[in-house]
Design a protein around this motif. Structure first.
Motif, PDB file in Angstrom:
ATOM      1  N   ASP A   1       0.889  -1.372  -0.061  1.00 47.26           N
ATOM      2  CA  ASP A   1      -0.116   0.141  -0.057  1.00 47.26           C
ATOM      3  C   ASP A   1       0.908   1.020   0.052  1.00 47.26           C
ATOM      4  O   ASP A   1       1.688   1.420   0.823  1.00 47.26           O
ATOM      5  N   SER A   2       0.686   2.131  -1.001  1.00 54.31           N
ATOM      6  CA  SER A   2       1.513   3.235  -1.375  1.00 54.31           C
ATOM      7  C   SER A   2       1.442   4.254   0.105  1.00 54.31           C
ATOM      8  O   SER A   2       2.012   4.925   0.261  1.00 54.31           O
ATOM      9  N   LYS A   3       0.449   4.198   0.692  1.00 54.56           N
ATOM     10  CA  LYS A   3       0.262   5.071   1.742  1.00 54.56           C
ATOM     11  C   LYS A   3       0.601   4.739   3.088  1.00 54.56           C
ATOM     12  O   LYS A   3       0.434   5.094   4.335  1.00 54.56           O
ATOM     13  N   ARG A   4       1.270   3.375   3.210  1.00 50.26           N
ATOM     14  CA  ARG A   4       1.642   2.773   4.291  1.00 50.26           C
ATOM     15  C   ARG A   4       3.173   2.671   4.465  1.00 50.26           C
ATOM     16  O   ARG A   4       3.970   2.307   3.544  1.00 50.26           O
ATOM     17  N   ASP A   5       3.777   2.940   5.514  1.00 49.19           N
ATOM     18  CA  ASP A   5       5.275   2.549   5.794  1.00 49.19           C
ATOM     19  C   ASP A   5       5.205   1.909   7.085  1.00 49.19           C
ATOM     20  O   ASP A   5       4.150   1.600   7.850  1.00 49.19           O
ATOM     21  N   VAL A   6       6.215   1.013   7.324  1.00 53.34           N
ATOM     22  CA  VAL A   6       6.592  -0.073   8.292  1.00 53.34           C
ATOM     23  C   VAL A   6       7.686   0.015   8.749  1.00 53.34           C
ATOM     24  O   VAL A   6       8.734   0.549   8.452  1.00 53.34           O
ATOM     25  N   ILE A   7       7.674   0.040  10.313  1.00 52.85           N
ATOM     26  CA  ILE A   7       8.645  -0.012  11.295  1.00 52.85           C
ATOM     27  C   ILE A   7       8.753  -1.520  11.895  1.00 52.85           C
ATOM     28  O   ILE A   7       7.640  -1.874  12.641  1.00 52.85           O
ATOM     29  N   PHE A   8       9.643  -2.193  11.637  1.00 54.45           N
ATOM     30  CA  PHE A   8       9.697  -3.603  12.086  1.00 54.45           C
ATOM     31  C   PHE A   8      10.759  -3.598  13.247  1.00 54.45           C
ATOM     32  O   PHE A   8      11.777  -3.142  13.047  1.00 54.45           O
TER      33      PHE A   8
ATOM     34  N   LYS B   1       0.964  -2.777  27.429  1.00 50.03           N
ATOM     35  CA  LYS B   1       1.562  -1.738  28.166  1.00 50.03           C
ATOM     36  C   LYS B   1       2.450  -0.942  27.190  1.00 50.03           C
ATOM     37  O   LYS B   1       2.944   0.156  26.943  1.00 50.03           O
ATOM     38  N   VAL B   2       3.126  -1.731  26.019  1.00 46.83           N
ATOM     39  CA  VAL B   2       3.819  -1.177  25.034  1.00 46.83           C
ATOM     40  C   VAL B   2       2.889  -0.035  24.256  1.00 46.83           C
ATOM     41  O   VAL B   2       3.331   0.838  23.681  1.00 46.83           O
ATOM     42  N   SER B   3       1.675  -0.446  24.136  1.00 49.34           N
ATOM     43  CA  SER B   3       0.701   0.278  23.358  1.00 49.34           C
ATOM     44  C   SER B   3       0.495   1.682  24.192  1.00 49.34           C
ATOM     45  O   SER B   3       0.436   2.513  23.483  1.00 49.34           O
ATOM     46  N   THR B   4       0.408   1.409  25.454  1.00 46.99           N
ATOM     47  CA  THR B   4       0.108   2.747  26.119  1.00 46.99           C
ATOM     48  C   THR B   4       1.541   3.549  26.203  1.00 46.99           C
ATOM     49  O   THR B   4       1.313   4.780  26.300  1.00 46.99           O
ATOM     50  N   THR B   5       2.476   3.027  26.341  1.00 46.85           N
ATOM     51  CA  THR B   5       3.710   3.689  26.525  1.00 46.85           C
ATOM     52  C   THR B   5       3.865   4.448  25.171  1.00 46.85           C
ATOM     53  O   THR B   5       4.419   5.567  25.614  1.00 46.85           O
ATOM     54  N   LEU B   6       3.533   4.071  24.208  1.00 52.06           N
ATOM     55  CA  LEU B   6       3.858   4.698  22.813  1.00 52.06           C
ATOM     56  C   LEU B   6       2.615   5.523  22.368  1.00 52.06           C
ATOM     57  O   LEU B   6       2.766   6.227  21.281  1.00 52.06           O
TER      58      LEU B   6
ATOM     59  N   LYS C   1      10.007   9.147  17.837  1.00 53.52           N
ATOM     60  CA  LYS C   1      10.420  10.151  16.767  1.00 53.52           C
ATOM     61  C   LYS C   1       9.822   9.611  15.512  1.00 53.52           C
ATOM     62  O   LYS C   1       9.631  10.655  14.623  1.00 53.52           O
ATOM     63  N   LEU C   2      10.053   8.282  14.858  1.00 51.55           N
ATOM     64  CA  LEU C   2       9.610   7.907  13.843  1.00 51.55           C
ATOM     65  C   LEU C   2       7.936   7.954  13.549  1.00 51.55           C
ATOM     66  O   LEU C   2       7.746   8.298  12.349  1.00 51.55           O
ATOM     67  N   ILE C   3       7.197   7.749  14.587  1.00 46.55           N
ATOM     68  CA  ILE C   3       5.837   7.888  14.420  1.00 46.55           C
ATOM     69  C   ILE C   3       5.411   9.492  14.883  1.00 46.55           C
ATOM     70  O   ILE C   3       4.036   9.538  14.901  1.00 46.55           O
ATOM     71  N   SER C   4       6.311  10.313  15.072  1.00 50.07           N
ATOM     72  CA  SER C   4       5.704  11.530  15.567  1.00 50.07           C
ATOM     73  C   SER C   4       4.854  12.113  14.554  1.00 50.07           C
ATOM     74  O   SER C   4       5.216  12.441  13.401  1.00 50.07           O
ATOM     75  N   GLN C   5       3.897  12.987  15.054  1.00 50.33           N
ATOM     76  CA  GLN C   5       2.854  13.640  14.115  1.00 50.33           C
ATOM     77  C   GLN C   5       2.458  12.717  12.906  1.00 50.33           C
ATOM     78  O   GLN C   5       2.018  13.095  11.767  1.00 50.33           O
ATOM     79  N   ARG C   6       2.242  11.333  13.113  1.00 49.27           N
ATOM     80  CA  ARG C   6       1.686  10.422  12.121  1.00 49.27           C
ATOM     81  C   ARG C   6       0.735   9.572  12.440  1.00 49.27           C
ATOM     82  O   ARG C   6       1.050   8.937  13.762  1.00 49.27           O
TER      83      ARG C   6
END
Length: 640
Positions: free
Chosen positions: A10-17, A101-106, A81-86
């Motif tokens: 999907d051209s609108k999606r980026d991935v952080i692995f 807990k990871v979900s709430t932390t980020l 930093k990678l997900i800021s304002q996105r």
């Protein structure tokens, strides 16, 4: 599941692995080149790899990936930093309180079931409840077994109720990939057969029927009580349990003897975390899976299907994508029903449903409407002919007249014979005829899905039946391999047939025929190759390329690595071709090229040191699948 990075289809999606360890630059360059060839501009900017810096803090007690991430402030800072304002969301493997807990932390939403609903959904015992809620067929199935006495009592109860079942499969609730499987074949043990027959005779008040139709009816009749635990009481039941206690530990076959060297160790773990007992149907046609995605709004999307290729019973070594045997309409309906049941329980994310197809013992060909072509018109067929002018007129023998409505092999009286019947007999004949036609029409009126997916068993009009045997509420390895398949092969799922078709008709390759646009894939499980850790990435790529292993971008056929971990000697290969047999052959050749490369490197090392290379003890102690076993499973495809 490094192949998740191909979700940037999907051209609108980026991935952080988020990976547990550093990935070699050569393998990252390998995937970047694949993406560049498929039109992805600046792949390193589209997918990032983040490795928690404190993954080794656990020492001998290894941390999970989520626990290591929570203990790694640098990795968390980089993620923020990678997900800021996105807009972003988190896609875990399985959901526990650590992932929450990871979900709430980020501050990210979780694309998966919440832990309160994930705990029951993740067990194999809950799969039976989901299948019953979705009104799907299941076989004899005992769940939530946490005690040794309960295990043998449940097995004895199932065997008495279903004496026609020859093989019983035992599964540990929280294991996966065939690691916690064990099966017991009763047909080879005379003592067990005698005890089962004696117990079933006492329970049924007579001799058990050997007719497969009666046995199937007995299974269907017990379907309404499937939610209840099997019970086996009385002196005969006690004798059967004693026989099972003696025979099962000696005769049961463990699918992974490295993880569980004997039945006692398997039973100890099974009673600690729970296990299930399932019947194995006779004459299995295919072991398939349907993979689906449940969106937050409750909509269900079927991503594709797969079919297992086994190197030993019930252990998957490779898979076809999509399935080659079985019914797409049935699998699509199964995915839709299970997806609605999961969405109703509040679950979102990915799920896979395992469906086994088998020959229907109650199949009756008379229920199937024969497909007949229109009768050709004969010129002059309506012209009256004088019987005296017919050839061989005096040699013709008289034949009974057959009514135009009479079917083949069916006798119906003529109208004159009906008029001669008494009025009461005529009414009885018409009623019997209506009932017979109603019975046949009701079975013919069923759609193929209803005929196969009926909760009480397949209809006699269907040549095969199916059972739901497992439901995984997570992104399985087979489902994850759909992403590189569609990305690399430029394929999309055809909702009408379930096949994978090329985008745009394949005009770039000169393929405009619909069949030539179809692609099939064969992918191996992550497996170990002895000596792969002695080969460099560049050396492996050059060696397999010299052996003709590559990917043709113009025709969209070839092989790629969906996983390559040189350090731990792990690899997984995806082969794409125009037919399932060609894809399996291509995968077998690719696995052979990897093994030849490892063998050549071992010979070179032996020649330099002039000492015989010692056997890799780590490989012997590992419970991972080997590449040799994958090749053995693929040979069974060529023999069938």
């Amino acid at each position: 599941q490094i192949c998740r990075i191909f979700r940037l289809l999907d051209s609108k999606r980026d991935v952080i692995f988020v990976a547990p360890r550093q990935l070699h630059e050569d393998i990252l360059d390998y995937y970047s080149k694949i993406m560049q060839f498929r039109g992805i501009k600046n792949p390193p900017g589209r997918f990032q790899v983040v490795v928690p810096e404190n993954m080794g803090l656990g020492g001998q007690q290894q941390l999970s990936l989520s626990q290591g991430l929570l203990c790694s402030p640098k990795a968390l800072k980089r993620l923020r930093k990678l997900i800021s304002q996105r807009p972003a969301y988190l896609v875990p493997d399985v959901t526990t309180h650590t992932e929450l807990k990871v979900s709430t932390t980020l501050g990210l939403p979780l694309f998966g079931p919440v832990p309160s609903s994930m705990a029951p959904c993740s067990s194999k015992s809950h799969g039976k409840k989901l299948a019953l809620e979705a009104e799907l067929p299941i076989g004899p199935w005992a769940v939530d077994i946490f005690d040794e006495d309960e295990f043998f009592a449940s097995l004895a109860g199932l065997m008495v109720k279903h004496p026609a079942v020859r093989t019983w499969l035992f599964k540990i609730d929280d294991e996966r990939d065939g690691r916690g499987l064990c099966y017991f074949d009763t047909s080879k043990i005379r003592e067990v057969l005698d005890a089962v027959n004696h117990g079933s005779n006492s329970a049924l008040g007579g001799a058990s029927s050997a007719d497969p139709h009666d046995q199937q009816d007995a299974v269907a009749a017990s379907r309404h009580a499937a939610s209840q635990e099997p019970t086996c009481l009385g002196a005969d039941a006690t004798e059967l349990r004693q026989v099972l206690r003696r025979q099962v530990p000696k005769k049961a076959t463990l699918c992974n003897r490295v993880a569980y060297p004997n039945f006692s160790s398997w039973l100890e773990e099974a009673t600690r975390v729970g296990c299930v007992i399932q019947a194995v149907p006779e004459d299995i046609l295919a072991q398939t899976s349907v993979h689906l995605q449940i969106d937050p709004d409750g909509s269900v999307n079927v991503l594709g299907t797969s079919e297992a290729i086994s190197n030993q019973p019930f252990v998957r070594a490779a898979s076809f994508l999509p399935h080659t045997r079985g019914d797409w309409q049935v699998l699509n309906e199964v995915g839709a029903r299970v997806g609605r049941a999961l969405a109703g329980s509040g679950a979102i994310g990915f799920a896979s449903v395992d469906v086994v197809f088998f020959q229907n013992p109650n199949f009756d060909p008379s229920y199937v409407e024969p497909s007949r072509e229109d009768t050709p018109m004969v010129i002059g067929g309506e012209t009256p002919v004088d019987p005296r002018h017919l050839m061989f007129d005096y040699l013709r023998s008289p034949s009974p007249s057959i009514g135009s409505e009479a079917g083949e092999g069916t006798f119906r009286p003529t109208s004159s014979q009906l008029r001669s019947l008494p009025e009461s007999r005529l009414a009885d004949y018409e009623l019997a005829l209506q009932l017979k036609e109603l019975e046949h029409n009701s079975d013919r009126a069923r759609s193929p899905n209803e005929a196969v997916l009926h909760p009480d068993g397949p209809s006699p009009s269907s040549p095969y039946g199916c059972w739901i045997v497992d439901i995984d509420v997570r992104l399985t390895d087979e489902a994850a391999n759909l992403f590189p398949l569609m990305f690399t092969g430029q394929l999309r799922l055809d909702a009408a047939t379930g096949e994978m078709k090329q985008i745009g008709g394949g005009d770039t390759a000169g393929e405009t025929d619909d069949d030539s646009r179809t692609r099939w894939a064969c992918v191996s499980r992550v497996s170990m190759a002895s000596g792969l850790d002695k080969v460099s990435h560049q050396g492996l790529f050059q060696s397999i390329k010299m052996r003709g292993i590559s990917f043709d971008l113009s025709h969209n056929i070839g092989s790629i690595f969906t996983c390559l971990d040189i350090v731990h000697s792990l690899s997984s290969i995806l082969a794409i071709d125009q037919s399932p047999e060609a894809a399996a052959k291509r995968l077998s050749n690719s696995c052979g090229a990897v093994l030849d490369t490892c063998a050549q490197r071992a010979r070179e090392a032996t020649a330099k040191s002039k000492v015989t290379a010692p056997r890799d003890l780590k490989m012997a102690e590992s419970d991972m699948l080997s590449v040799v076993e994958v090749q053995a499973a693929l040979r069974s495809i060529f023999r069938r």
